[in-house]
Design an enzyme around this catalytic site. Structure first.
Site, PDB file in Angstrom:
ATOM      1  N   THR C 470       0.799  -1.213   0.000  1.00 16.72           N
ATOM      2  CA  THR C 470       0.000   0.000   0.000  1.00 16.72           C
ATOM      3  C   THR C 470       0.835   1.267   0.000  1.00 16.72           C
ATOM      4  O   THR C 470       0.347   2.323  -0.354  1.00 16.72           O
ATOM      5  CB  THR C 470      -0.872  -0.026   1.262  1.00 16.72           C
ATOM      6  OG1 THR C 470      -0.052  -0.499   2.338  1.00 16.72           O
ATOM      7  CG2 THR C 470      -2.031  -0.988   1.098  1.00 16.72           C
ATOM      8  N   ARG C 631      -7.283  14.167   1.374  1.00 15.61           N
ATOM      9  CA  ARG C 631      -5.952  14.636   1.032  1.00 15.61           C
ATOM     10  C   ARG C 631      -5.109  13.472   0.503  1.00 15.61           C
ATOM     11  O   ARG C 631      -5.091  12.395   1.084  1.00 15.61           O
ATOM     12  CB  ARG C 631      -5.301  15.210   2.279  1.00 15.61           C
ATOM     13  CG  ARG C 631      -3.994  15.896   2.017  1.00 15.61           C
ATOM     14  CD  ARG C 631      -3.485  16.453   3.326  1.00 15.61           C
ATOM     15  NE  ARG C 631      -2.312  17.285   3.132  1.00 15.61           N
ATOM     16  CZ  ARG C 631      -1.591  17.737   4.151  1.00 15.61           C
ATOM     17  NH1 ARG C 631      -1.946  17.446   5.394  1.00 15.61           N
ATOM     18  NH2 ARG C 631      -0.528  18.488   3.926  1.00 15.61           N
ATOM     19  N   PRO C 635       0.798  11.238  -4.619  1.00 14.46           N
ATOM     20  CA  PRO C 635       0.023  10.930  -5.823  1.00 14.46           C
ATOM     21  C   PRO C 635       0.543   9.713  -6.592  1.00 14.46           C
ATOM     22  O   PRO C 635      -0.223   9.060  -7.306  1.00 14.46           O
ATOM     23  CB  PRO C 635       0.143  12.198  -6.680  1.00 14.46           C
ATOM     24  CG  PRO C 635       1.059  13.108  -5.981  1.00 14.46           C
ATOM     25  CD  PRO C 635       1.359  12.590  -4.610  1.00 14.46           C
ATOM     26  N   THR C 637       2.020   6.755  -5.280  1.00 13.93           N
ATOM     27  CA  THR C 637       1.545   5.507  -4.671  1.00 13.93           C
ATOM     28  C   THR C 637       0.019   5.492  -4.607  1.00 13.93           C
ATOM     29  O   THR C 637      -0.597   4.429  -4.704  1.00 13.93           O
ATOM     30  CB  THR C 637       2.128   5.310  -3.256  1.00 13.93           C
ATOM     31  OG1 THR C 637       1.810   6.452  -2.465  1.00 13.93           O
ATOM     32  CG2 THR C 637       3.632   5.143  -3.307  1.00 13.93           C
ATOM     33  N   GLN C 641      -2.559   2.605  -5.972  1.00 17.49           N
ATOM     34  CA  GLN C 641      -3.606   1.959  -5.177  1.00 17.49           C
ATOM     35  C   GLN C 641      -4.913   1.896  -5.958  1.00 17.49           C
ATOM     36  O   GLN C 641      -5.584   0.873  -5.986  1.00 17.49           O
ATOM     37  CB  GLN C 641      -3.845   2.769  -3.895  1.00 17.49           C
ATOM     38  CG  GLN C 641      -2.803   2.555  -2.857  1.00 17.49           C
ATOM     39  CD  GLN C 641      -3.186   1.381  -1.989  1.00 17.49           C
ATOM     40  OE1 GLN C 641      -3.105   0.234  -2.412  1.00 17.49           O
ATOM     41  NE2 GLN C 641      -3.623   1.638  -0.784  1.00 17.49           N
ATOM     42  N   LYS C 704      -8.559  10.217   3.783  1.00 18.77           N
ATOM     43  CA  LYS C 704      -9.713   9.316   3.771  1.00 18.77           C
ATOM     44  C   LYS C 704      -9.358   7.854   3.486  1.00 18.77           C
ATOM     45  O   LYS C 704     -10.160   6.962   3.728  1.00 18.77           O
ATOM     46  CB  LYS C 704     -10.734   9.785   2.735  1.00 18.77           C
ATOM     47  CG  LYS C 704     -11.552  10.989   3.215  1.00 18.77           C
ATOM     48  CD  LYS C 704     -12.718  11.248   2.316  1.00 18.77           C
ATOM     49  CE  LYS C 704     -13.657  12.301   2.901  1.00 18.77           C
ATOM     50  NZ  LYS C 704     -14.750  12.613   1.964  1.00 18.77           N
ATOM     51  N   GLY C 707      -7.207   2.365  -0.177  1.00 19.54           N
ATOM     52  CA  GLY C 707      -6.958   0.957  -0.499  1.00 19.54           C
ATOM     53  C   GLY C 707      -8.123   0.267  -1.191  1.00 19.54           C
ATOM     54  O   GLY C 707      -7.934  -0.698  -1.915  1.00 19.54           O
ATOM     55  N   GLU C 708      -9.340   0.739  -0.952  1.00 24.26           N
ATOM     56  CA  GLU C 708     -10.494  -0.036  -1.414  1.00 24.26           C
ATOM     57  C   GLU C 708     -11.411   0.710  -2.374  1.00 24.26           C
ATOM     58  O   GLU C 708     -12.076   0.084  -3.188  1.00 24.26           O
ATOM     59  CB  GLU C 708     -11.282  -0.531  -0.185  1.00 24.26           C
ATOM     60  CG  GLU C 708     -10.272  -0.890   0.822  1.00 24.26           C
ATOM     61  CD  GLU C 708     -10.664  -1.673   2.038  1.00 24.26           C
ATOM     62  OE1 GLU C 708     -10.383  -1.149   3.106  1.00 24.26           O
ATOM     63  OE2 GLU C 708     -11.177  -2.788   1.935  1.00 24.26           O
TER      64      GLU C 708
END
Lengths: 331, 200, 756
Positions: C470, C631, C635, C637, C641, C704, C707-708
């Site tokens: 991640t 936020r 940008p 990584t 994701q 926020k 990952g999903e």
């Protein structure tokens, strides 16, 4: 994986001798299928005879003007061979649509003919399988059979042969040259692989002590009118649901000769001479191709998950023939 | 299945009970990342397990052990292969290059650098295989367009889904190599020297 | 200032280790005298083990032991000891507890030998006699046994109905009522689960475990084996992918520790790829979505019901339907989630658990409604845009979804879409454009961090969190470096170590917010110390400054008003006679502030597909995903994701399915050749837009989590594009070519516009 002994053969005679001494010995070349099966305890040889140093790794012209592929030439070296690319592009295309670049660098042409089915049940020793353990029953017939055969099946086995290369070789009417204790033989490609019948454990007509020395391509390569169409569940690195090798001899829009072989639908690359002959002297058009497709798939039988293959194969046949006739560009 | 029935599932009915002790191993020679090594191997040891377990070269990964993911990709005699589907003993006398042999004197190979710049990995587990595969791809010279590179790299699964970045990294390394070749070509006409200077 | 790293596209700090093969994963610690364990798995789904005969295996020289339920050393007796941090209600699976078989592939023996190959061979010689019982593994056949699950911690059950949904639906002018079926899926991270247990000279254990939470695995080992926390040091510095599969301890951890303790030596257990299909999965789920709308598109009723599978021993539930009540403005809503028990392993959270399935169904149904209304799907969504969360009557802490729609549509060129299905073509192929909305949740959990600043100005920060790909290493390094104004090369972040301050498992997209806040807080404590010392320095330019008037940048402290006067951090350390400053911090979310708001990231996904209708083959040509995710710390990584989530969306839409043979109760395509995940050739253009979104409620950093949100909605966008291309609505995933060409043949009568 079982423990086993390892022998390295450097010539054909000693390889064959080794094999004839031990019934449970196996030759190993690329290893891409055998080692896979050994890790799953599906193949359990007591001895491996490494034939990689046997000098069968050349591609050369035959006296009749065809091309001889040494059994130990890798799939990659075959597909990218100048002569193969130029004269037998159908074979190049078929090879390159199979497996991955890494596997094609390892797998040999002889080994490609001898790869075993990808049937989920054959691979899983927790389930019955007549091919793996004769007499235990076929789990696929009433089980999950998305990948399975719709032609030439028996009530013992509905497995498919997974090769792409062999589909092209069937269409090209290659000859498999083998040698063994009883001397040399030349086996027409259509006689090399078997249908499952009552002996699904036997994939080919190769004797236990026999070794493939070469695959000979006849002079006719169909370089002008050919297509290999592979339909699969993702864009690469997947076995065919249905594949079609189509090769035509054309005179203008008129068809003089047809070769059509299917993969993913049977225990061996599937040919229908009857269907091929339908096109003799006919025009290349959708209706004629549709008639061929119907004839090839006549008598096909689905088992539930794989029933769609019957319709898909017809569509793929028409499409491949159109590509071969250059009615539309392959996409 | 009927309740109460006993079902026997035999994983392996052909136990070689006569081979209760390990047969003696065999001596082989491999040149790994430029270093010649004499090794004792058992016939059933794969090249992958030899690298990872016996030689502690754990950069080469085991993702599936069945030739279905590409994480174990190494170069043997210059060609990319799946080391999981290769018995070490079969490669006696060969040259093996793994991810550990790519950086020279601490300087990353342009492809390694490009993978970092383009974020061409996330968890990193498929990465050594991706990089070795891409080295093989560049040497083969068959894939040049984006679609050809995607196809030729499809034997390397990246579950994190970094594919577009992997493509971009390879394209950058290919461009870099063309530049190196061009500059070297202006200086020298020896293509073999160029090959070595770019591909350790 | 050069040390402002937050928001910069910094390359991964662990990149070099990963591209050189130096990053070591759990199964790669080769210690002296290591023994190897290979697992024997159950061949049947239900019944008992009548007999296990390990004599052939034990007869091999070099085989150390074959552990089974008959000889396993005793471990904790109560279920509670096996409850991990993210356990679900029920009785956790305990390997080798007894002779009962609960699912196919259950571990039933562990063969430990001197070498891996020997253990593998010996494992194949273990003979097992089973006493099978009839099993149930087909969710469809258990519909009448559905029940409401016990609430799971951290997963709110669906809210009670609002309004009068059934009546409102019946009275609606336009209705959609459809069932959507989604299959079981397996995470299949590239690294198989592995644990290396090192038996230290004093009998303590050093454990390298593949896990998404070292504290969780550590606590599990201590509880199960009755060990004190100091007896076990559990590490997981690199994790080769998780996607949820490593949230709960996996059975190889139990087995490796058991064997190491039993044999008093170091043991490694690594699962095979086939065994990766026995450790839990995304549950097969059946959903009904009924939408009622007025002729102008206003939603008047929304009913979303789900039935999912779970095991016989645990009630795994995930938030499938909740989102439907939050995403749209609708007065009459009914949401329901039920379970049925099957003879399978307990399902496991998998990337955006619940939302992935729920939004697929909801956003497909919304697309169906749009066609029925003859309305642009984007317009329909804007028509019913929720300006507050109607499910709990709370305002959103921030919601830039409208901007996602605007920017996404513009980038994609949505306005050029012709509305009729089968109206866009390229050559002989059909082209389709579809869209969908995504929503996930933002959670911040308590987390700890520690930091040490040395006299040389080197900073090490640590927290027992994880980096499963991640980018945790990188973003935490950025936060720490910027907080203290240090060059990023001087900052090291450590994680995946049970001796570090506790952090939650890495999951739920909450790591950046939770651990990021702790890292910020611990660095702020060091700041305060440095400020105190700096102010006391002779002629200090900061002497009269308040703390908030002091900036940290470029290795210096300065006044924000006049950066030309500064002191270097090294000078401050020297002046204070400090060899180092060490701090720890525990960050706790401002629950009271957060509880007044509904807090979510959102997305708008646009997809273009090309379909060969004769063969049914599908190319996903483009996906544009516009994300409102607070936020963005990095940008580079962050984009990765989201891109990964989109690739998962492609796999979910078109390829992934774990198929159970109902006769055997066993997943049959248990390998990477037959369980299809996307390959490089499946993925073409992916365009990620991060919409600017400021949120002062979620957490001080405004994060926020990403990952999903990338996967949520993507499957629906692709399915909707396929419908637009072909007129075929496939309601059971994956959308394989057979479903498409068969449907296309039936769908051809649909009104055809001239070819584009």
């Amino acid at each position: 994986m079982n423990n086993f002994s390892y022998t390295r053969a450097t010539d054909i005679t000693s390889a064959v001798n080794e094999a004839s001494r031990e019934a449970t010995a196996k030759f190993i070349a690329g290893g891409t299928n055998l080692i896979d099966l050994m890790k799953e305890n599906v193949a359990r040889p007591t001895r491996l005879i490494d034939i990689n140093r046997v000098p069968l790794n050349r591609i050369e012209e035959t006296k009749d003007g065809g091309l001889r592929l040494g059994a130990l030439v890798t799939n990659a070296d075959t597909a990218y061979n100048d002569q193969v690319e130029k004269r037998y592009p159908l074979l190049s295309r078929a090879i390159l649509s199979g497996a991955s670049a890494q596997l094609r660098n390892m797998a040999t042409d002889g080994g490609n003919l001898l790869q075993r089915t990808r049937c989920y049940y054959f691979y899983d020793v927790a389930t019955p399988c007549n091919k793996r353990e004769p007499g235990t029953g076929c789990s696929a017939i009433e089980g999950f059979n998305r990948m399975h055969a719709v032609l030439g099946t028996s009530d013992q086995c509905i497995a498919v042969h997974p090769s792409d290369m062999c589909v092209a070789l069937a269409a090209l009417e290659a000859v498999v040259r083998v040698t063994g204790k009883n001397g040399d033989r030349a086996i027409p490609f259509s006689d090399f692989h078997r249908l499952p019948g009552d002996t699904p454990q036997i994939d080919t007509n190769l004797e236990a002590d026999e070794i493939i020395t070469s695959i000979d391509l006849p002079p006719k390569g169909f370089a002008d009118h050919h297509a290999y169409l592979k339909v699969r569940d993702r864009h690469s690195y997947a076995f065919a649901l249905v594949s079609v090798a189509a090769a035509l001899e054309m005179d203008g829009n008129k068809i003089k000769g047809t070769r059509l072989a299917l993969g993913g639908v049977a225990h061996k690359p599937w040919r229908s001479k009857e269907a091929e002959e339908l096109l003799n002297g006919k025009a290349a058009n959708s209706d004629n191709f549709q008639a061929v497709a119907e004839t090839v798939m006549h008598g096909a039988k689905g088992f539930g998950h794989n029933t769609f293959k019957i319709d898909l194969a017809k569509r793929a046949i028409v499409r491949a023939l159109k590509h071969a006739a250059q009615m539309e560009a392959p996409r | 299945m009927a309740a109460g029935a006993i079902m026997r599932v035999e994983q392996n009915t052909q136990a070689n009970t006569q081979t209760v002790s390990l047969p003696s191993s065999t001596k082989i020679t491999l040149t790994i990342n430029g270093v010649r090594r004499e090794l004792q191997v058992e016939p059933w040891t794969t090249l992958l397990d030899l690298l990872r377990l016996n030689l502690d070269l754990t950069g080469t990964k085991k993702g599936c052990d069945h030739g279905q993911c590409g994480a174990c990709t190494v170069l043997v005699d210059g060609k990319r292969i799946n080391s999981c589907m290769t018995l070490a003993i079969m490669k006696d006398g060969s040259e093996v290059m793994t991810i550990e042999g790519l950086a020279q004197n601490g300087a990353l190979h342009p492809l390694q650098q490009a993978f970092i710049e383009h974020d061409a990995f996330q968890c990193g587990y498929c990465t050594p295989g991706q990089i070795c595969s891409a080295i093989g791809l560049m040497r083969e010279g068959h894939a040049t367009t984006a679609d050809e590179i995607r196809e030729s790299m499809s034997g390397n699964i990246c579950r994190c889904g970094a594919y577009p970045n992997i493509l971009a990294a390879i394209q950058q390394a290919m461009a870099h190599r063309r530049n190196v070749d061009r500059v070297a070509g202006e200086r020298s006409v020896n293509p073999i020297a160029n090959e070595r200077s770019v591909n350790p | 200032m050069t040390t402002n790293y937050i928001g910069q596209p910094i390359s991964r700090v662990d990149g070099r280790a990963k591209v050189t093969g130096q990053a070591k994963y759990a199964g790669e610690y080769n210690v002296p005298n290591l023994a190897y364990g290979v697992v024997v798995s159950s061949a049947i789904a239900k019944g008992r083990i009548a007999e296990i005969d390990a004599s052939a295996a034990l007869g091999l020289k070099g085989v150390l032991q074959v552990f089974t339920h008959k000889n396993a050393p005793p471990t904790a007796k109560s279920d509670q000891s096996y409850w991990d941090e993210v356990a679900v209600p029920g009785s956790p699976f305990r390997p080798f507890k007894d002779d009962k078989l609960l699912f196919s592939g259950q571990p039933i023996a562990l063969v430990v030998a001197e070498s891996f190959e020997l253990a593998r061979y010996a494992a194949s010689l273990v003979q097992v006699e089973y006493e099978p019982e009839a099993h149930a593994t087909d969710l469809n056949q258990q519909r009448d046994k559905a029940y409401k699950p016990k609430p799971r911690e951290g997963v709110a059950p669906p809210p009670p109905p609002r309004g009068n949904p059934d009546k409102a639906f019946a009275n609606s002018a336009v209705q959609i009522d459809a069932e959507y079926s989604v299959p079981a899926e397996h995470h299949n991270p590239m690294e198989p689960f592995a644990t290396t247990v090192i038996w230290e000279a004093d009998g303590r254990l050093t454990v390298y475990d593949k896990t998404q939470g070292t504290p969780n695995s550590h606590q599990y080992v201590c509880n199960v084996f009755g060990l004190s926390p100091d007896d076990v040091h559990l590490l997981s510095p690199y994790v080769g992918g998780g996607f949820g599969s490593g949230l709960r301890p996996k059975y190889q951890l139990f087995l490796a520790v058991m064997a190491a303790r039993g044999l008093k030596r170091s043991v490694r257990v690594t699962l095979t790829r086939q065994q990766m299909f026995t450790i839990g999965h995304r549950p097969r789920t059946l959903q009904r979505v009924a939408l009622g709308a007025a002729k102008d598109g206003k939603l008047e009723a929304l009913i979303h019901e789900a039935l999912a599978e779970t095991s016989q021993f645990e009630e795994y539930s995930e938030p499938v339907v909740q989102w439907s009540g939050e995403l749209y403005k609708c007065e009459n809503v009914k949401l329901d989630h039920a379970l049925a028990n099957l003879d399978i392993n307990t399902p496991v959270d998998m990337r955006a658990p619940g939302a992935t399935w729920g939004l697929y169904a909801l956003e497909s149904a919304m697309d169906e409604l749009a066609y029925k209304l003859n309305m642009d799907p984007l317009e329909l969504r804007l028509k019913n845009y929720a300006e507050k969360d109607f499910s709990n009557n709370k305002p959103f802490s921030s919601k830039e979804l409208k901007e996602c729609f605007r920017q996404g549509a513009e980038r994609f060129g949505w306005s050029k879409r012709t509305p009729e299905p089968r109206s866009m073509r390229d050559g002989g192929k059909l082209v389709g454009w579809g869209l969908a909305t995504g929503i996930w949740e933002t959670t911040q959990l308590p987390a700890g961090a520690k930091a040490v600043l040395t006299a040389e100005g080197k900073l090490t920060v640590g927290s027992a969190t994880a980096d499963i790909g991640t980018g945790t290493y990188t973003i935490m390094t950025q936060i720490a470096a910027e907080s203290l104004g240090l060059p990023i090369e001087d900052v090291t972040f450590t994680l995946g170590d049970s001796t570090l301050p506790r952090a939650p498992v890495e999951g739920g997209s909450f790591t950046a917010a939770s651990v990021g806040s702790a890292v910020k807080q611990v660095c702020d404590k060091i700041r305060e110390k440095l400020v105190t010392v700096a102010k006391a320095m002779p002629k200090s330019p900061l002497a009269n400054a308040k703390s908030e008037e002091i900036a940290f940048a470029d290795g210096r402290m300065m006044l924000t008003s006049g950066p030309s006067r500064y002191v270097s951090i090294k000078e401050v350390m020297r002046h204070g006679g400090l060899s180092s400053i060490a701090e720890t911090a525990d960050s706790t979310p401002d629950f009271e502030k957060q509880s007044k708001y509904s807090i979510h990231p959102h997305s708008a996904i646009f997809a273009e597909v090309k379909v060969d209708e004769d063969l049914g083959t599908i190319d996903v040509l483009r996906v544009v995903s516009a994300i409102a995710g607070g936020r963005i710390l990095n940008p580079k990584t962050a984009r990765s994701q989201i891109m990964g989530g989109i690739v998962w969306g492609i796999g979910m839409a078109l390829e992934e399915e774990s198929v159970i043979d109902q006769k055997f109760g066993r997943f049959m395509n248990h390998n990477l050749a037959e369980y299809h995940v996307p390959v490089n050739a499946d993925v073409q253009n992916i365009d990620v837009i991060f919409v600017e979104e400021h949120d002062s409620i979620v957490n001080p950093l405004g994060i926020k989590g990403l990952g999903e949100i990338g996967i949520v909605g993507t499957g629906a966008a692709i399915g909707n594009a396929i419908f637009h291309a072909t007129g075929v609505r496939v309601r059971d995933l994956p959308i394989t070519l057979d479903k498409v060409f068969a449907g296309a043949a039936a769908a051809r009568p649909v009104k055809l516009a001239p070819a584009a």
